[in-house]
Design a protein around this motif. Structure first.
Motif, PDB file in Angstrom:
ATOM      1  N   THR A 158       0.811  -1.291   0.123  1.00  0.00           N
ATOM      2  CA  THR A 158       0.003  -0.069   0.038  1.00  0.00           C
ATOM      3  C   THR A 158       0.861   1.249  -0.103  1.00  0.00           C
ATOM      4  N   GLN A 159       0.322   2.301  -0.431  1.00  0.00           N
ATOM      5  CA  GLN A 159       1.011   3.635  -0.324  1.00  0.00           C
ATOM      6  C   GLN A 159       1.217   4.038   0.953  1.00  0.00           C
ATOM      7  N   ASP A 160       0.436   4.039   2.025  1.00  0.00           N
ATOM      8  CA  ASP A 160       0.421   4.314   3.174  1.00  0.00           C
ATOM      9  C   ASP A 160      -0.061   3.149   4.254  1.00  0.00           C
ATOM     10  N   THR A 196       5.074  -1.584   2.403  1.00  0.00           N
ATOM     11  CA  THR A 196       5.305  -0.651   1.198  1.00  0.00           C
ATOM     12  C   THR A 196       5.118  -1.662   0.251  1.00  0.00           C
ATOM     13  N   ILE A 197       4.684  -0.748  -0.935  1.00  0.00           N
ATOM     14  CA  ILE A 197       4.618  -1.507  -2.189  1.00  0.00           C
ATOM     15  C   ILE A 197       5.900  -2.198  -2.616  1.00  0.00           C
ATOM     16  N   ALA A 198       6.961  -1.537  -2.608  1.00  0.00           N
ATOM     17  CA  ALA A 198       8.343  -2.332  -2.867  1.00  0.00           C
ATOM     18  C   ALA A 198       8.544  -3.314  -2.041  1.00  0.00           C
ATOM     19  N   PRO A 243      -6.860   1.468  -9.983  1.00  0.00           N
ATOM     20  CA  PRO A 243      -7.502   2.110 -11.022  1.00  0.00           C
ATOM     21  C   PRO A 243      -6.799   2.240 -12.151  1.00  0.00           C
ATOM     22  N   ALA A 244      -7.019   2.145 -13.375  1.00  0.00           N
ATOM     23  CA  ALA A 244      -6.411   1.941 -14.645  1.00  0.00           C
ATOM     24  C   ALA A 244      -5.495   3.178 -15.107  1.00  0.00           C
ATOM     25  N   PRO A 245      -5.967   4.298 -14.691  1.00  0.00           N
ATOM     26  CA  PRO A 245      -5.366   5.392 -15.008  1.00  0.00           C
ATOM     27  C   PRO A 245      -3.846   5.546 -14.042  1.00  0.00           C
ATOM     28  N   ALA A 259       2.095   4.480 -13.195  1.00  0.00           N
ATOM     29  CA  ALA A 259       2.916   4.883 -11.849  1.00  0.00           C
ATOM     30  C   ALA A 259       2.940   3.701 -10.994  1.00  0.00           C
ATOM     31  N   VAL A 260       1.881   2.836 -10.918  1.00  0.00           N
ATOM     32  CA  VAL A 260       2.086   1.586 -10.067  1.00  0.00           C
ATOM     33  C   VAL A 260       2.973   0.442 -10.567  1.00  0.00           C
ATOM     34  N   ALA A 261       3.216   0.623 -11.853  1.00  0.00           N
ATOM     35  CA  ALA A 261       4.067  -0.454 -12.558  1.00  0.00           C
ATOM     36  C   ALA A 261       5.469   0.094 -12.076  1.00  0.00           C
ATOM     37  N   VAL A 306      -9.468  -0.633 -18.476  1.00  0.00           N
ATOM     38  CA  VAL A 306      -9.491   0.825 -19.130  1.00  0.00           C
ATOM     39  C   VAL A 306     -11.194   0.791 -19.417  1.00  0.00           C
ATOM     40  N   VAL A 307     -11.734   1.597 -18.499  1.00  0.00           N
ATOM     41  CA  VAL A 307     -13.299   1.861 -18.765  1.00  0.00           C
ATOM     42  C   VAL A 307     -13.452   3.249 -19.207  1.00  0.00           C
ATOM     43  N   MET A 308     -14.479   3.541 -20.337  1.00  0.00           N
ATOM     44  CA  MET A 308     -14.732   4.768 -20.805  1.00  0.00           C
ATOM     45  C   MET A 308     -13.548   5.507 -21.100  1.00  0.00           C
ATOM     46  N   GLY A 356     -17.492  -8.918 -11.991  1.00  0.00           N
ATOM     47  CA  GLY A 356     -17.437  -8.005 -10.936  1.00  0.00           C
ATOM     48  C   GLY A 356     -16.885  -8.588  -9.793  1.00  0.00           C
ATOM     49  N   PHE A 357     -16.437  -7.625  -8.624  1.00  0.00           N
ATOM     50  CA  PHE A 357     -15.592  -8.154  -7.430  1.00  0.00           C
ATOM     51  C   PHE A 357     -16.615  -9.115  -6.729  1.00  0.00           C
ATOM     52  N   ASN A 358     -17.994  -8.664  -6.745  1.00  0.00           N
ATOM     53  CA  ASN A 358     -18.934  -9.380  -5.916  1.00  0.00           C
ATOM     54  C   ASN A 358     -18.983 -10.830  -6.421  1.00  0.00           C
ATOM     55  N   ASN A 359     -18.476 -11.085  -7.748  1.00  0.00           N
ATOM     56  CA  ASN A 359     -18.501 -12.594  -8.266  1.00  0.00           C
ATOM     57  C   ASN A 359     -17.368 -13.407  -7.778  1.00  0.00           C
ATOM     58  N   MET A 360     -16.120 -12.578  -7.273  1.00  0.00           N
ATOM     59  CA  MET A 360     -14.933 -13.085  -7.015  1.00  0.00           C
ATOM     60  C   MET A 360     -15.061 -13.256  -5.553  1.00  0.00           C
ATOM     61  N   GLN A 361     -15.985 -12.391  -4.846  1.00  0.00           N
ATOM     62  CA  GLN A 361     -16.358 -12.844  -3.370  1.00  0.00           C
ATOM     63  C   GLN A 361     -17.221 -14.182  -3.103  1.00  0.00           C
ATOM     64  N   GLY A 410     -27.920  -5.656 -13.203  1.00  0.00           N
ATOM     65  CA  GLY A 410     -27.539  -5.539 -11.848  1.00  0.00           C
ATOM     66  C   GLY A 410     -26.011  -6.462 -11.909  1.00  0.00           C
ATOM     67  N   ARG A 411     -25.291  -6.217 -10.590  1.00  0.00           N
ATOM     68  CA  ARG A 411     -23.975  -6.958 -10.514  1.00  0.00           C
ATOM     69  C   ARG A 411     -24.233  -8.385 -10.652  1.00  0.00           C
ATOM     70  N   GLU A 412     -25.252  -9.243  -9.987  1.00  0.00           N
ATOM     71  CA  GLU A 412     -25.451 -10.470  -9.860  1.00  0.00           C
ATOM     72  C   GLU A 412     -25.632 -11.403 -11.196  1.00  0.00           C
TER      73      GLU A 412
HETATM   74  N1  LIG Z   1     -14.961  -3.076  -9.199  1.00  0.00           N
HETATM   75  C1  LIG Z   1     -15.093  -4.239  -9.842  1.00  0.00           C
HETATM   76  O1  LIG Z   1     -16.139  -4.890  -9.906  1.00  0.00           O
HETATM   77  C2  LIG Z   1     -13.995  -4.402 -10.870  1.00  0.00           C
HETATM   78  C3  LIG Z   1     -14.160  -5.822 -11.187  1.00  0.00           C
HETATM   79  C4  LIG Z   1     -13.031  -6.374 -12.492  1.00  0.00           C
HETATM   80  C5  LIG Z   1     -11.868  -5.483 -12.423  1.00  0.00           C
HETATM   81  N2  LIG Z   1     -11.897  -4.151 -11.992  1.00  0.00           N
HETATM   82  C6  LIG Z   1     -10.716  -3.208 -11.964  1.00  0.00           C
HETATM   83  O2  LIG Z   1      -9.900  -3.385 -11.164  1.00  0.00           O
HETATM   84  C7  LIG Z   1      -9.533  -2.284 -10.592  1.00  0.00           C
HETATM   85  C8  LIG Z   1      -9.549  -1.891  -9.375  1.00  0.00           C
HETATM   86  O3  LIG Z   1     -10.879  -1.765  -8.950  1.00  0.00           O
HETATM   87  P1  LIG Z   1     -11.651  -1.580  -7.527  1.00  0.00           P
HETATM   88  O4  LIG Z   1     -13.110  -1.683  -7.677  1.00  0.00           O
HETATM   89  O5  LIG Z   1     -11.191  -2.984  -6.797  1.00  0.00           O
HETATM   90  O6  LIG Z   1     -10.941  -0.397  -7.091  1.00  0.00           O
HETATM   91  P2  LIG Z   1     -11.035   0.109  -5.409  1.00  0.00           P
HETATM   92  O7  LIG Z   1     -11.993  -0.339  -4.647  1.00  0.00           O
HETATM   93  O8  LIG Z   1     -11.210   1.816  -5.745  1.00  0.00           O
HETATM   94  O9  LIG Z   1      -9.461   0.049  -5.079  1.00  0.00           O
HETATM   95  C9  LIG Z   1      -8.605   0.719  -5.692  1.00  0.00           C
HETATM   96  C10 LIG Z   1      -7.308   0.527  -4.866  1.00  0.00           C
HETATM   97  O10 LIG Z   1      -6.079   0.986  -5.639  1.00  0.00           O
HETATM   98  C11 LIG Z   1      -5.328   1.562  -4.860  1.00  0.00           C
HETATM   99  N3  LIG Z   1      -4.737   2.632  -5.422  1.00  0.00           N
HETATM  100  C12 LIG Z   1      -5.149   3.790  -6.276  1.00  0.00           C
HETATM  101  N4  LIG Z   1      -4.028   4.427  -6.734  1.00  0.00           N
HETATM  102  C13 LIG Z   1      -2.921   3.696  -6.492  1.00  0.00           C
HETATM  103  C14 LIG Z   1      -1.623   3.845  -6.792  1.00  0.00           C
HETATM  104  N5  LIG Z   1      -1.131   4.844  -7.455  1.00  0.00           N
HETATM  105  N6  LIG Z   1      -0.598   2.968  -6.263  1.00  0.00           N
HETATM  106  C15 LIG Z   1      -0.958   2.186  -5.399  1.00  0.00           C
HETATM  107  N7  LIG Z   1      -2.300   1.812  -5.115  1.00  0.00           N
HETATM  108  C16 LIG Z   1      -3.133   2.653  -5.484  1.00  0.00           C
HETATM  109  C17 LIG Z   1      -6.330   2.149  -3.791  1.00  0.00           C
HETATM  110  O11 LIG Z   1      -5.443   2.497  -2.416  1.00  0.00           O
HETATM  111  P3  LIG Z   1      -5.923   3.421  -1.298  1.00  0.00           P
HETATM  112  O12 LIG Z   1      -6.545   2.370  -0.492  1.00  0.00           O
HETATM  113  O13 LIG Z   1      -4.705   3.983  -0.965  1.00  0.00           O
HETATM  114  O14 LIG Z   1      -7.006   4.534  -1.824  1.00  0.00           O
HETATM  115  C18 LIG Z   1      -7.066   0.981  -3.573  1.00  0.00           C
HETATM  116  O15 LIG Z   1      -6.597   0.307  -2.458  1.00  0.00           O
HETATM  117  C19 LIG Z   1      -9.716  -1.249 -11.487  1.00  0.00           C
HETATM  118  O16 LIG Z   1      -8.825  -1.205 -12.693  1.00  0.00           O
HETATM  119  C20 LIG Z   1     -10.972  -1.748 -12.291  1.00  0.00           C
HETATM  120  O17 LIG Z   1     -11.234  -1.595 -13.476  1.00  0.00           O
HETATM  121  C21 LIG Z   1     -12.994  -3.909 -11.098  1.00  0.00           C
END
Ligand SMILES: NC(=O)c1ccc[n+]([C@@H]2O[C@H](COP(=O)([O-])OP(=O)(O)OC[C@H]3O[C@@H](n4cnc5c(N)ncnc54)[C@H](OP(=O)(O)O)[C@@H]3O)[C@@H](O)[C@H]2O)c1
Length: 232
Positions: free
Chosen positions: A57-59, A78-80, A94-96, A100-102, A119-121, A152-157, A222-224
């Motif tokens: 994590t960043q913090d 820390t991430i490293a 998030p994809a943007p 930086a994350v890599a 990458v969404v929208m 969706g993440f709900n389907n991973m849970q 819906g997500r389900e």
């Molecule tokens: N949501 C879904 O159902 C779903 C399904 C499949 C794929 N995805 C994809 O999975 C990705 C994550 O989605 P999510 O819904 O899990 O997002 P999320 O709940 O908003 O979580 C994003 C995480 O990324 C961390 N983060 C943000 N910027 C960062 C940075 N620069 N360096 C390191 N960590 C950083 C955040 O850390 P902090 O705690 O410090 O904010 C948070 O832990 C997205 O690309 C999304 O498109 C999402």
């Protein structure tokens, strides 16, 4: 139960052979970068399956998913540091932020990266049409695969729909990366993890994700909902 020590990319892997159930589990050291919805769901499943989870994590004192520290085999770094101790890295930010994350991961040579981002929208890493290509261009591992992005993440849970488990999908040139992702998909409760092809299918994987997003969000289902491959 038989324990064997193997060496892979300088890291120790313990293979647990459960002879009573004739199945086996390779325990991995997994760094999770992005501990939100997706990272949190998979961290919980994999911790409960016996893997070692290194939240990066960043913090380290304030981050989304702090409750994950009550899971078994789970610690925050820390991430490293998390990446340095891991043999496999899940990226779920998030994809943007993908570039930086890599670039924040440190030395990833010999490590597998699983990219779960989308990458969404048009919101993604500048200069790239998908996140996996951005990771490949900004790390020093070639073992980058895309998985866990198509539902969706709900389907991973919870992968279970009335007793039937959903399927997962993986793409990438790395055979060892895909083998690891396939095991981890099963450890997360998916029935199968189908090989969609090489790096040239990264865009298709993100389009497939958008197909799910379209049905779930824009068409109002819906997500389900989730995907299951039928064969005959
Ligand atoms: N949501 C879904 O159902 C779903 C399904 C499949 C794929 N995805 C994809 O999975 C990705 C994550 O989605 P999510 O819904 O899990 O997002 P999320 O709940 O908003 O979580 C994003 C995480 O990324 C961390 N983060 C943000 N910027 C960062 C940075 N620069 N360096 C390191 N960590 C950083 C955040 O850390 P902090 O705690 O410090 O904010 C948070 O832990 C997205 O690309 C999304 O498109 C999402």
């Amino acid at each position: 139960m038989l324990l064997l020590s193997l060496t892979c990319s300088g890291q120790q892997i313990v293979r647990v052979l459960n002879t009573s159930q004739t199945n086996h589990l390779i325990i991995m050291q997994i760094a999770i970068i992005g501990t939100g919805n997706v990272g949190g769901a998979l961290a919980t499943k994999w911790a409960n399956a016996g893997h070692t989870i290194l939240l990066g994590t960043q913090d380290t004192s304030s981050f989304k998913g702090k409750h994950l520290l009550s899971n078994p085999n789970t610690s925050v770094h820390t991430i490293a540091e998390a990446v340095q101790q891991a043999e496999l890295v899940l990226l779920a930010t998030p994809a943007p932020a993908a570039i930086a994350v890599a670039q924040s991961l440190g030395d990833t040579s010999g490590k597998i990266i699983i990219d779960a981002m989308n990458v969404v929208m048009n919101r993604g890493p500048q200069g790239f049409s998908n996140t996996a290509d951005a990771i490949l261009a900004n790390t020093n591992t070639k073992d980058v695969v895309k998985c866990f992005n198509t539902t969706g993440f709900n389907n991973m849970q919870d992968t279970n729909y009335d007793g039937v488990a959903l399927d997962a999908f993986v793409a990438g040139d790395s055979v060892r990366g895909k083998d690891a992702a396939k095991q981890l998909a099963k450890d997360a409760g998916f029935a199968e993890c189908y090989d969609v092809g090489g790096n040239d299918r990264f865009n298709l994987m993100e389009q497939f994700a958008f197909f799910w997003i379209n049905l779930a969000m824009f068409q109002g289902m819906g997500r389900e909902i989730g995907f299951k491959l039928l064969k005959r």
